[in-house]
Design a protein around this motif. Structure first.
Motif, PDB file in Angstrom:
ATOM      1  N   PRO A   1       0.836  -1.207   0.000  1.00  0.00           N
ATOM      2  CA  PRO A   1       0.000   0.000   0.000  1.00  0.00           C
ATOM      3  C   PRO A   1       0.871   1.259   0.000  1.00  0.00           C
ATOM      4  N   SER A   2       0.372   2.280  -0.643  1.00  0.00           N
ATOM      5  CA  SER A   2       1.109   3.542  -0.712  1.00  0.00           C
ATOM      6  C   SER A   2       0.988   4.311   0.599  1.00  0.00           C
ATOM      7  N   GLU A   3       1.815   5.321   0.731  1.00  0.00           N
ATOM      8  CA  GLU A   3       1.724   6.197   1.907  1.00  0.00           C
ATOM      9  C   GLU A   3       0.334   6.822   1.978  1.00  0.00           C
ATOM     10  N   GLN A   4      -0.223   7.181   0.828  1.00  0.00           N
ATOM     11  CA  GLN A   4      -1.556   7.793   0.797  1.00  0.00           C
ATOM     12  C   GLN A   4      -2.610   6.808   1.277  1.00  0.00           C
ATOM     13  N   ASP A   5      -2.484   5.540   0.888  1.00  0.00           N
ATOM     14  CA  ASP A   5      -3.431   4.524   1.347  1.00  0.00           C
ATOM     15  C   ASP A   5      -3.402   4.412   2.870  1.00  0.00           C
ATOM     16  N   ILE A   6      -2.213   4.383   3.423  1.00  0.00           N
ATOM     17  CA  ILE A   6      -2.066   4.271   4.878  1.00  0.00           C
ATOM     18  C   ILE A   6      -2.564   5.535   5.555  1.00  0.00           C
ATOM     19  N   ALA A   7      -2.253   6.699   4.983  1.00  0.00           N
ATOM     20  CA  ALA A   7      -2.729   7.970   5.545  1.00  0.00           C
ATOM     21  C   ALA A   7      -4.253   8.013   5.563  1.00  0.00           C
ATOM     22  N   ASN A   8      -4.884   7.531   4.498  1.00  0.00           N
ATOM     23  CA  ASN A   8      -6.354   7.501   4.444  1.00  0.00           C
ATOM     24  C   ASN A   8      -6.923   6.634   5.560  1.00  0.00           C
ATOM     25  N   LEU A   9      -6.306   5.481   5.780  1.00  0.00           N
ATOM     26  CA  LEU A   9      -6.768   4.561   6.822  1.00  0.00           C
ATOM     27  C   LEU A   9      -6.607   5.189   8.206  1.00  0.00           C
ATOM     28  N   VAL A  10      -5.453   5.773   8.465  1.00  0.00           N
ATOM     29  CA  VAL A  10      -5.169   6.385   9.775  1.00  0.00           C
ATOM     30  C   VAL A  10      -6.088   7.579  10.018  1.00  0.00           C
ATOM     31  N   ALA A  11      -6.224   8.440   9.029  1.00  0.00           N
ATOM     32  CA  ALA A  11      -7.082   9.616   9.187  1.00  0.00           C
ATOM     33  C   ALA A  11      -8.532   9.201   9.427  1.00  0.00           C
ATOM     34  N   GLY A  12      -8.980   8.155   8.756  1.00  0.00           N
ATOM     35  CA  GLY A  12     -10.344   7.664   8.964  1.00  0.00           C
ATOM     36  C   GLY A  12     -10.573   7.197  10.396  1.00  0.00           C
ATOM     37  N   ILE A  13      -9.578   6.507  10.940  1.00  0.00           N
ATOM     38  CA  ILE A  13      -9.685   6.044  12.329  1.00  0.00           C
ATOM     39  C   ILE A  13      -9.762   7.232  13.274  1.00  0.00           C
ATOM     40  N   ILE A  14      -8.895   8.218  13.060  1.00  0.00           N
ATOM     41  CA  ILE A  14      -8.878   9.394  13.942  1.00  0.00           C
ATOM     42  C   ILE A  14     -10.191  10.164  13.829  1.00  0.00           C
ATOM     43  N   LYS A  15     -10.710  10.327  12.623  1.00  0.00           N
ATOM     44  CA  LYS A  15     -12.004  11.011  12.449  1.00  0.00           C
ATOM     45  C   LYS A  15     -13.115  10.275  13.185  1.00  0.00           C
ATOM     46  N   ASP A  16     -13.135   8.957  13.056  1.00  0.00           N
ATOM     47  CA  ASP A  16     -14.161   8.162  13.727  1.00  0.00           C
ATOM     48  C   ASP A  16     -14.082   8.318  15.242  1.00  0.00           C
ATOM     49  N   VAL A  17     -12.869   8.271  15.780  1.00  0.00           N
ATOM     50  CA  VAL A  17     -12.674   8.410  17.224  1.00  0.00           C
ATOM     51  C   VAL A  17     -13.130   9.802  17.673  1.00  0.00           C
ATOM     52  N   ALA A  18     -12.716  10.829  16.934  1.00  0.00           N
ATOM     53  CA  ALA A  18     -13.073  12.207  17.307  1.00  0.00           C
ATOM     54  C   ALA A  18     -14.591  12.417  17.246  1.00  0.00           C
ATOM     55  N   THR A  19     -15.222  11.898  16.230  1.00  0.00           N
ATOM     56  CA  THR A  19     -16.674  12.050  16.086  1.00  0.00           C
ATOM     57  C   THR A  19     -17.401  11.384  17.243  1.00  0.00           C
ATOM     58  N   THR A  20     -16.970  10.186  17.594  1.00  0.00           N
ATOM     59  CA  THR A  20     -17.602   9.473  18.712  1.00  0.00           C
ATOM     60  C   THR A  20     -17.377  10.209  20.026  1.00  0.00           C
ATOM     61  N   LEU A  21     -16.154  10.643  20.270  1.00  0.00           N
ATOM     62  CA  LEU A  21     -15.871  11.357  21.519  1.00  0.00           C
ATOM     63  C   LEU A  21     -16.655  12.656  21.591  1.00  0.00           C
ATOM     64  N   ASN A  22     -16.817  13.319  20.460  1.00  0.00           N
ATOM     65  CA  ASN A  22     -17.597  14.549  20.429  1.00  0.00           C
ATOM     66  C   ASN A  22     -19.046  14.281  20.811  1.00  0.00           C
ATOM     67  N   GLY A  23     -19.572  13.130  20.417  1.00  0.00           N
ATOM     68  CA  GLY A  23     -20.935  12.759  20.781  1.00  0.00           C
ATOM     69  C   GLY A  23     -21.114  12.592  22.276  1.00  0.00           C
ATOM     70  N   LEU A  24     -20.017  12.311  22.957  1.00  0.00           N
ATOM     71  CA  LEU A  24     -20.083  12.145  24.414  1.00  0.00           C
ATOM     72  C   LEU A  24     -19.964  13.457  25.177  1.00  0.00           C
ATOM     73  N   THR A  25     -19.494  14.509  24.534  1.00  0.00           N
ATOM     74  CA  THR A  25     -19.230  15.748  25.262  1.00  0.00           C
ATOM     75  C   THR A  25     -20.491  16.341  25.881  1.00  0.00           C
ATOM     76  N   GLY A  26     -21.635  16.066  25.311  1.00  0.00           N
ATOM     77  CA  GLY A  26     -22.878  16.577  25.880  1.00  0.00           C
ATOM     78  C   GLY A  26     -23.477  15.661  26.940  1.00  0.00           C
ATOM     79  N   ALA A  27     -22.861  14.518  27.162  1.00  0.00           N
ATOM     80  CA  ALA A  27     -23.397  13.563  28.132  1.00  0.00           C
ATOM     81  C   ALA A  27     -23.029  14.004  29.541  1.00  0.00           C
ATOM     82  N   THR A  28     -23.991  14.585  30.222  1.00  0.00           N
ATOM     83  CA  THR A  28     -23.734  15.090  31.574  1.00  0.00           C
ATOM     84  C   THR A  28     -23.507  13.963  32.583  1.00  0.00           C
ATOM     85  N   ALA A  29     -23.902  12.744  32.213  1.00  0.00           N
ATOM     86  CA  ALA A  29     -23.714  11.613  33.120  1.00  0.00           C
ATOM     87  C   ALA A  29     -22.289  11.057  33.087  1.00  0.00           C
TER      88      ALA A  29
END
Length: 189
Positions: free
Chosen positions: A103-131
């Motif tokens: 795989p190219s560097e771009q292929d790996i970068a796409n995979l890594v960036a996708g993981i980070i985006k997914d993690v950030a999106t999920t964590l952001n969903g928790l920021t409003g959870a007062t519990a």
């Protein structure tokens, strides 16, 4: 006669010379092969499989209004553990790594960036959870673990972090709002 003696001496020299140059089984274990971009991709594919399992559980808790500290903390721990395992797996790859035939560097970068985006999106969903009042205490662990993964990746594929950073510019504000400062600093965002 002289010829046969020279031939015998040469044959003995070659036999012992080759035997001395051949690594013993103990030495052979020390010989490492250089890693490939396929090895790196395998690490991140495994990490993605884990995040694809853990993140929807967190999303479900957040969207269902059932996110509590007791429910979320183990999942955050599982996510952190997966990131730490990825860091260890990257450290076991002998580098620097070539992308020839893999795989190219771009292929790996796409995979890594996708993981980070997914993690950030999920964590952001928790920021409003007062519990989940301890979320701000859990995020530095995620930040550190994500940062360590990126540093390990950079050692193996120098320059790939620039590609990852370019792919994450659209979520840089989200990463800032989550206070993922180590990650942002490493990516130069």
């Amino acid at each position: 006669m002289l010829f046969s003696q020279l031939f015998s001496a040469s044959l003995i020299f070659l036999t012992f010379g080759l035997a001395a140059a051949t690594p013993t089984p103990k030495e052979a274990k020390l010989i490492k092969r250089t890693g490939t971009s396929s090895d790196i991709q395998e690490v991140f594919t495994t990490l993605k499989q884990t995040t694809d399992s853990v993140l929807p559980k967190i999303d479900s808790l957040a969207s269902g209004g059932t996110a509590t500290e007791a429910a979320v903390a183990p999942l955050i721990g599982e996510l952190t553990s997966a990131l730490n395992k990825a860091t260890s797996s990257l450290a076991s790859i002998d580098g620097p790594v070539s992308t020839d035939g893999g795989p190219s560097e771009q292929d790996i970068a796409n995979l890594v960036a996708g993981i980070i985006k997914d993690v950030a999106t999920t964590l952001n969903g928790l920021t409003g959870a007062t519990a989940v009042p301890t979320l701000t205490l859990l995020l530095p662990g995620i930040d550190l673990a994500l940062n360590q993964v990126l540093l390990g990746l950079d050692i193996l594929l120098s320059g790939v972090l620039d590609l990852v950073a370019n792919l994450l510019t659209s979520v840089a504000g989200l990463l800032r709002s989550l206070n993922l400062g180590l990650l942002l600093g490493t990516l130069g965002l």
